[in-house]
Design a protein around this motif. Sequence first.
Motif, PDB file in Angstrom:
ATOM      1  N   VAL A   1      19.184 104.007  76.331  1.00 44.70           N
ATOM      2  CA  VAL A   1      19.891 103.354  75.229  1.00 44.70           C
ATOM      3  C   VAL A   1      19.517 101.873  75.164  1.00 44.70           C
ATOM      4  O   VAL A   1      19.229 101.328  74.092  1.00 44.70           O
ATOM      5  N   SER A   2      19.487 101.218  76.304  1.00 44.64           N
ATOM      6  CA  SER A   2      19.148  99.793  76.344  1.00 44.64           C
ATOM      7  C   SER A   2      17.725  99.538  75.842  1.00 44.64           C
ATOM      8  O   SER A   2      17.490  98.627  75.054  1.00 44.64           O
ATOM      9  N   LEU A   3      16.778 100.354  76.306  1.00 48.38           N
ATOM     10  CA  LEU A   3      15.397 100.176  75.874  1.00 48.38           C
ATOM     11  C   LEU A   3      15.224 100.518  74.405  1.00 48.38           C
ATOM     12  O   LEU A   3      14.415  99.903  73.706  1.00 48.38           O
ATOM     13  N   SER A   4      15.988 101.476  73.912  1.00 54.08           N
ATOM     14  CA  SER A   4      15.847 101.868  72.504  1.00 54.08           C
ATOM     15  C   SER A   4      16.297 100.762  71.564  1.00 54.08           C
ATOM     16  O   SER A   4      15.855 100.696  70.423  1.00 54.08           O
ATOM     17  N   LYS A   5      17.144  99.872  72.031  1.00 58.53           N
ATOM     18  CA  LYS A   5      17.603  98.766  71.184  1.00 58.53           C
ATOM     19  C   LYS A   5      16.482  97.797  70.852  1.00 58.53           C
ATOM     20  O   LYS A   5      16.529  97.118  69.827  1.00 58.53           O
ATOM     21  N   SER A   6      15.480  97.717  71.697  1.00 58.27           N
ATOM     22  CA  SER A   6      14.398  96.764  71.453  1.00 58.27           C
ATOM     23  C   SER A   6      13.231  97.385  70.689  1.00 58.27           C
ATOM     24  O   SER A   6      12.270  96.698  70.384  1.00 58.27           O
ATOM     25  N   ILE A   7      13.320  98.663  70.375  1.00 55.33           N
ATOM     26  CA  ILE A   7      12.267  99.330  69.611  1.00 55.33           C
ATOM     27  C   ILE A   7      12.614  99.239  68.135  1.00 55.33           C
ATOM     28  O   ILE A   7      13.755  99.487  67.736  1.00 55.33           O
ATOM     29  N   LYS A   8      11.621  98.884  67.320  1.00 50.46           N
ATOM     30  CA  LYS A   8      11.840  98.813  65.884  1.00 50.46           C
ATOM     31  C   LYS A   8      12.186 100.198  65.365  1.00 50.46           C
ATOM     32  O   LYS A   8      11.546 101.185  65.711  1.00 50.46           O
ATOM     33  N   LYS A   9      13.204 100.251  64.533  1.00 50.30           N
ATOM     34  CA  LYS A   9      13.645 101.529  63.975  1.00 50.30           C
ATOM     35  C   LYS A   9      12.896 101.777  62.662  1.00 50.30           C
ATOM     36  O   LYS A   9      13.282 101.284  61.615  1.00 50.30           O
ATOM     37  N   ASN A  10      11.812 102.511  62.754  1.00 52.12           N
ATOM     38  CA  ASN A  10      11.084 102.917  61.562  1.00 52.12           C
ATOM     39  C   ASN A  10      10.667 104.369  61.716  1.00 52.12           C
ATOM     40  O   ASN A  10      10.800 104.960  62.783  1.00 52.12           O
ATOM     41  N   TYR A  11      10.173 104.951  60.643  1.00 50.70           N
ATOM     42  CA  TYR A  11       9.851 106.378  60.657  1.00 50.70           C
ATOM     43  C   TYR A  11       8.769 106.723  61.670  1.00 50.70           C
ATOM     44  O   TYR A  11       8.834 107.757  62.333  1.00 50.70           O
ATOM     45  N   ILE A  12       7.792 105.851  61.832  1.00 49.53           N
ATOM     46  CA  ILE A  12       6.698 106.136  62.764  1.00 49.53           C
ATOM     47  C   ILE A  12       7.216 106.182  64.195  1.00 49.53           C
ATOM     48  O   ILE A  12       6.915 107.113  64.950  1.00 49.53           O
ATOM     49  N   ASN A  13       8.016 105.194  64.593  1.00 48.68           N
ATOM     50  CA  ASN A  13       8.543 105.169  65.962  1.00 48.68           C
ATOM     51  C   ASN A  13       9.486 106.336  66.234  1.00 48.68           C
ATOM     52  O   ASN A  13       9.445 106.939  67.310  1.00 48.68           O
ATOM     53  N   ILE A  14      10.332 106.658  65.265  1.00 43.32           N
ATOM     54  CA  ILE A  14      11.241 107.800  65.433  1.00 43.32           C
ATOM     55  C   ILE A  14      10.438 109.093  65.535  1.00 43.32           C
ATOM     56  O   ILE A  14      10.722 109.954  66.377  1.00 43.32           O
ATOM     57  N   PHE A  15       9.394 109.217  64.707  1.00 41.62           N
ATOM     58  CA  PHE A  15       8.531 110.400  64.764  1.00 41.62           C
ATOM     59  C   PHE A  15       7.856 110.509  66.131  1.00 41.62           C
ATOM     60  O   PHE A  15       7.787 111.596  66.715  1.00 41.62           O
ATOM     61  N   ILE A  16       7.363 109.397  66.663  1.00 50.32           N
ATOM     62  CA  ILE A  16       6.700 109.399  67.971  1.00 50.32           C
ATOM     63  C   ILE A  16       7.690 109.806  69.067  1.00 50.32           C
ATOM     64  O   ILE A  16       7.347 110.580  69.961  1.00 50.32           O
ATOM     65  N   ILE A  17       8.908 109.300  69.004  1.00 48.78           N
ATOM     66  CA  ILE A  17       9.927 109.661  70.001  1.00 48.78           C
ATOM     67  C   ILE A  17      10.196 111.166  69.955  1.00 48.78           C
ATOM     68  O   ILE A  17      10.194 111.836  70.986  1.00 48.78           O
TER      69      ILE A  17
END
Length: 178
Positions: free
Chosen positions: A128-144
Amino acid sequence: MKNLFSMFWAFFKIGAFTFGGGYAMIPLIEKEVVDNKNWVNKEDFLDILVISQSFPGALAVNTSLFIGYKIGGFIGALLALLGTILPSFFIILTIALFFSQFRNNYYVDLAFKGIASAVPMLVLIAVVSLSKSIKKNYINIFIIILTVVAITVFKIHPVIVIIISGIYGYFHFRKQVE
């Protein structure tokens, strides 16, 4: 020298009170080095974690080495490493010396069951802590999502996922830098 001792002591406390391996240590390391001591910022901490995961060895050891080196060069890296591994070394040595007495102890068994229950939550806190520093966009969510599916459903080895992600990141983000 005082700063180096403070760093050693911080990593010693982290090493002494963290059960469950490197991922369980992430929230404690972050709290200490980012929030409490301000030795690195959140973005640098995330970069250090990514690099630490990419190298062979224990995550907590690699992370402590990078942070120690950033703070105090070679001596800082050595002291951070010692701070991280000495508590485990002493605990394992003590348990090995008295293992036969601890092995069937009802209370020790209960304590370890309690600790084992807390470890997944520490890992979740790190996620959860690390996810806060990741930009929330479709590409990053798709990669996750793709990463979770690749590892859990298709049983693709995490090292392969990391290598593919690194190659993708190199080509994708290189365009943004140029």
